[in-house]
Design an enzyme around this catalytic site. Structure first.
Site, mmCIF file in Angstrom:
data_model
loop_
_atom_site.group_PDB
_atom_site.id
_atom_site.type_symbol
_atom_site.label_atom_id
_atom_site.label_comp_id
_atom_site.label_asym_id
_atom_site.label_seq_id
_atom_site.Cartn_x
_atom_site.Cartn_y
_atom_site.Cartn_z
ATOM 1 C CE1 TYR A 122 -3.107 -2.901 0.433
ATOM 2 C CE2 TYR A 122 -3.535 -2.240 2.492
ATOM 3 C CZ TYR A 122 -4.053 -3.220 1.288
ATOM 4 O OH TYR A 122 -4.795 -4.060 1.361
ATOM 5 N N GLY A 134 -15.867 -1.499 -4.066
ATOM 6 C CA GLY A 134 -15.338 -0.286 -4.704
ATOM 7 C C GLY A 134 -16.133 0.908 -5.027
ATOM 8 N N GLY A 156 -23.921 4.320 -3.244
ATOM 9 C CA GLY A 156 -25.504 4.894 -3.565
ATOM 10 C C GLY A 156 -25.246 5.880 -4.459
#
Length: 344
Positions: free
Chosen positions: A59, A214, A219
């Protein structure tokens, strides 16, 4: 359910919070959240009752681990800390994989960046088809004996690989993996077919990630809406394209789930996180906030309880065991990915 209701991580006996703070978005450079904001989010999460933090060396090429190390100063003993190895670090392809040679080097680098003397859970980020599984397991057992890691686990291993790892460890009188990390959400349910049955059989802890798939369950993906902008969509062309024919079933399902949440007075985020937390195999759900506002939304969702009737309604929209795209499973089986492995 709330953050104060700790869960046991498989057969380890370790109590952890139902939400685990994921750090994929933290770091510098291309990471969405810079170091200082990342540290604030981590400390806010701990103050709210989250006791588990998950990161990986890859990361932001180590920057996320460094940020976590800074944030946990003075609070390290209150946190169940997990990180991962496997992904390529830097430009040298030899600096990757699941070999003993790389594991022994990678763990020292992670310990240094995390500013700690031990890693609670060390995970193979992906399977390594070029390394014998016994070599990987033996190396990880040596790290347990040395006290550098306490437990080890896997991430997105196939069902056969999960069983193989348990069998190899047990037949060689070694400590087997105790945790598997998998994608799981309202739209990514393939692990209900077999992986969860295997984790229950071996009493493995499960850290599930991607409860919002993802962003598909944020929404913003609704029928008739414009293409949502996101860094993830830019990085993975096609996977989030609402106009792509292969995404149409997924888009319709996301819209139907959003409408279902609205009818029950919930946000889609609440519905999505509560759904992942509801599965009896799941020990903790990894969340990936980019801001403190995102973190607040996730924490609210942890207090949501779903009725049997609502769970049945979800199953009517997305049948158990469904994946809309093969890559939603988190990894691709080589025999499906590479033609030379399935042709003479």
């Amino acid at each position: 359910m709330s953050l104060s209701e700790l869960r046991t991580l498989g057969r380890t006996g370790v109590p952890i919070s139902p939400l685990t703070l994921g750090t994929l978005n933290f770091g510098t450079g291309s990471a969405p959240t810079g170091p200082e904001d990342s540290i604030r989010i981590i400390r806010t999460a701990l103050d709210a009752g989250i006791t588990s933090v998950d990161t990986a060396d890859i990361y932001s090429q180590g920057e996320a681990e460094a940020v976590v190390g800074r944030a946990l100063q003075g609070r390290r003993d209150d946190v169940f800390l997990s990180t991962k190895f496997h992904g390529q670090m830097g430009s040298n392809p030899a600096h990757s994989g699941n070999s003993r040679r790389w594991i022994m080097r990678a763990v020292e680098a992670s310990l240094n960046r995390l500013q700690t003397d031990r890693i609670d859970l060390y995970q193979a980020h992906r399977p390594d088809y070029n390394t014998d599984v016994l070599e990987t397991i033996t190396a990880l057992n040596d790290l347990i004996r040395q006290g550098k890691i306490l437990y080890y686990g896997t991430s997105v291993f196939t069902p056969a690989q999960l069983v193989e790892a348990q069998w190899i460890a047990n037949t060689n009188h070694l400590v087997p993996p105790v945790v598997d990390q998998v994608p799981y959400s309202l739209l990514v349910r393939a692990n209900e077919r077999d992986v969860f049955a295997i984790t229950q059989q071996y009493n493995l802890g499960v850290l599930s990630y991607g409860p919002l798939d993802g962003g598909w369950l944020s929404g913003r993906y609704r029928l008739g809406s414009r293409q949502p902008a996101s860094s993830r969509a830019d990085a993975l062309p096609g996977r989030f394209d609402v106009a792509a024919p292969f995404n149409q079933h997924k888009l319709h399902a996301a819209d139907a789930l959003a409408r279902l949440a609205e009818r029950h007075g919930l946000s889609l985020i609440q519905l999505a996180v509560a759904f992942a937390l509801n599965h009896p195999s799941v020990s903790s759900v990894i969340i990936g906030p980019r801001t403190e506002e995102h973190l607040t939304d996730y924490i609210k969702a942890a207090d949501t309880t779903l009725s049997d009737a609502l769970l049945d309604a979800i199953d009517d929209i997305v049948a158990p065991g469904t994946n809309f795209l093969e890559r939603d499973a988190g990894t691709v089986v080589p025999h499906l990915e590479f033609a030379e492995l399935r042709r003479r």
